[in-house]
Scaffold this motif. Structure first.
Motif, PDB file in Angstrom:
ATOM      1  N   CYS A 129       1.512  -1.351  -0.001  1.00 30.06           N
ATOM      2  CA  CYS A 129      -0.025   0.072   0.245  1.00 30.06           C
ATOM      3  C   CYS A 129       0.885   1.017   0.267  1.00 30.06           C
ATOM      4  O   CYS A 129       1.481   1.001   0.754  1.00 30.06           O
ATOM      5  CB  CYS A 129      -0.418  -0.143   1.602  1.00 30.06           C
ATOM      6  N   GLN A 146       0.301   4.041   0.967  1.00 29.07           N
ATOM      7  CA  GLN A 146       0.008   4.985   2.252  1.00 29.07           C
ATOM      8  C   GLN A 146       0.798   4.106   3.426  1.00 29.07           C
ATOM      9  O   GLN A 146       1.483   5.044   4.102  1.00 29.07           O
ATOM     10  CB  GLN A 146      -1.490   4.802   2.081  1.00 29.07           C
ATOM     11  N   CYS A 147       0.308   2.937   3.808  1.00 33.93           N
ATOM     12  CA  CYS A 147       0.951   2.548   5.084  1.00 33.93           C
ATOM     13  C   CYS A 147       1.804   1.363   4.515  1.00 33.93           C
ATOM     14  O   CYS A 147       2.528   1.020   5.912  1.00 33.93           O
ATOM     15  CB  CYS A 147      -0.613   1.985   6.449  1.00 33.93           C
ATOM     16  N   CYS A 189      -7.485   0.683   1.402  1.00 33.44           N
ATOM     17  CA  CYS A 189      -6.619  -0.003   2.271  1.00 33.44           C
ATOM     18  C   CYS A 189      -7.728  -1.407   2.741  1.00 33.44           C
ATOM     19  O   CYS A 189      -7.564  -0.312   3.788  1.00 33.44           O
ATOM     20  CB  CYS A 189      -5.683   0.389   2.556  1.00 33.44           C
ATOM     21  N   CYS A 203      -5.586  -0.148   5.866  1.00 34.44           N
ATOM     22  CA  CYS A 203      -5.354   1.915   7.212  1.00 34.44           C
ATOM     23  C   CYS A 203      -6.641   2.557   6.433  1.00 34.44           C
ATOM     24  O   CYS A 203      -6.747   3.383   6.859  1.00 34.44           O
ATOM     25  CB  CYS A 203      -3.920   2.144   6.268  1.00 34.44           C
ATOM     26  N   SER A 245      -7.317   3.890   3.951  1.00 29.95           N
ATOM     27  CA  SER A 245      -6.621   5.567   3.137  1.00 29.95           C
ATOM     28  C   SER A 245      -7.663   4.741   2.107  1.00 29.95           C
ATOM     29  O   SER A 245      -7.349   4.266   1.202  1.00 29.95           O
ATOM     30  CB  SER A 245      -5.122   5.612   3.054  1.00 29.95           C
TER      31      SER A 245
HETATM   32 ZN   LIG Z   1      -2.664   1.133   3.774  1.00 30.27          ZN
END
Ligand SMILES: [Zn+2]
Length: 359
Positions: A37, A39-40, A62, A65, A67
């Motif tokens: 991912c 983002q995380c 996701c 997370c 997002s």
């Molecule tokens: Zn994520």
């Protein structure tokens, strides 16, 4: 069955293209590590990577997370699936169909990379070019080799010269800085010599100035202010000097394309690191022929129908530019769109056009 297979293969390849599009500008390996991912950073499992379905089931977020995931990911998958499905209608199962799938996958990746970064990576433009030439050489597919090579050189030469004239007008006829050992100046010289003396001699003379530039470390070139205005003059005068116009045009485009693609390949393997006033390294700017290389690659697959791709690309780009009033639009996606339309429908469009003219 074949169409369904092509669609599913396209979805999976589209999922892989998302990785390519994300990682190439960041100079990350495409094969490793496995998808995460953005983002995380949580590694994604097989259930997160089912094309389109994962996106729908996770409602665009996701799993780890929460997002939001860009809708670009399922879009690229659906687009690739749709294009493979289209190709399966034209080509029965076999090597040729898989080559067309590869052609389409390259163009999807290049389009989205250009949208994101305003750059077309050499690895993909030259990859597409050499795959087209290799396929032409080994299988005479999609065109015989001579046609593929001519198509690549002429297409690159045409767009290289368009870029040359565009640059000259934008600079208000001031001379551009010549690149050592090879840059657009050699392309323009090759076009002029090629028009007057034929493509072989034109290329040889331009390669000679390249070698002299490399040897002396300073540009050995004719100024653009001389070569570019003389070139149309050579075309106009050719019939009066006993040469025919078509072979004069061909000579200049072939020679210019040869220099553009060879020069671009040189810089692809020899990246320069320019340092700006703040002492930071900036990206290489040499040649800057991304669109020229892409059209050259299309020429290897389309032959002279690449010029139809250029025409369609300019037309689509102008329409979108006017509709959205964008100043800076990447040209790669429009060239790719023109290339795909010309690949599948080029001959039909050309016949329709001739019929419309009453020929
Ligand atoms: Zn994520």
């Amino acid at each position: 069955m074949w169409s369904l297979f092509a669609l599913l293969l396209g979805l999976v390849v589209g999922s892989f293209l998302n990785v390519v599009i994300h990682r190439i500008p960041r100079k990350e390996s495409i094969a490793f590590p496995p998808s995460r991912c953005p983002q995380c950073g949580h590694p994604l499992g097989p259930l997160d990577l089912v094309p389109i379905l994962s996106y729908l089931l996770l409602k665009g977020r996701c799993r780890y997370c929460r997002s939001p995931i860009s809708p670009r990911y399922p879009l690229v998958e659906a687009l690739t699936g749709g294009l493979f499905l289209l190709a399966s209608r034209f080509y029965p199962p076999g090597v040729e169909a898989f080559l067309v799938f590869a052609f389409l996958a390259f163009l999807v990746a290049l389009s989205f990379l250009d949208l994101d970064t305003f750059e077309l990576p050499d690895s993909l433009t030259y990859g597409l070019l050499f795959l087209g030439l290799l396929s032409a050489y080994l299988l005479s597919f999609p065109r015989p080799f001579a046609e593929a090579l001519d198509g690549a050189l002429i297409a690159a030469g045409v767009l290289g010269l368009v870029a040359g004239y565009g640059g000259l007008f934008l600079r208000r006829f001031r001379e551009a800085r010549a690149e050592v050992p090879v840059g657009p100046h050699q392309v323009h010289m090759a076009a002029l010599f090629g028009a007057l003396l034929g493509p072989g001699v034109g290329m040889a003379l331009a390669f000679l100035t390249w070698a002299l530039s490399a040897r002396t470390g300073r540009p050995v070139v004719l100024p653009d202010r001389i070569t570019l205005p003389l070139l149309p003059l050579a075309w106009i005068l050719a019939p009066y000097l006993g040469a025919d116009l078509l072979s004069t045009l061909r000579g200049s485009f072939l020679a210019a394309g040869g220099l553009a693609l060879a020069g671009g390949l040189y810089w692809a393997f020899k990246p320069i690191h320019e340092v700006n006033e703040e002492g930071e390294e900036t990206d290489p700017v040499a040649m800057g022929y991304g669109d020229v290389k892409l059209l050259g690659a299309l020429g290897a697959w389309l032959g002279l129908y690449s010029l139809l791709a250029l025409f369609l690309g300019v037309f689509a780009g102008a329409l979108v530019g006017l509709a959205f009033r964008q100043r800076k639009i990447p040209f790669g996606p429009y060239l790719a769109l023109g290339g795909i339309v010309a690949f599948f429908y080029g001959e039909a469009l050309w016949r329709a056009y001739l019929a419309w003219l009453g020929l």
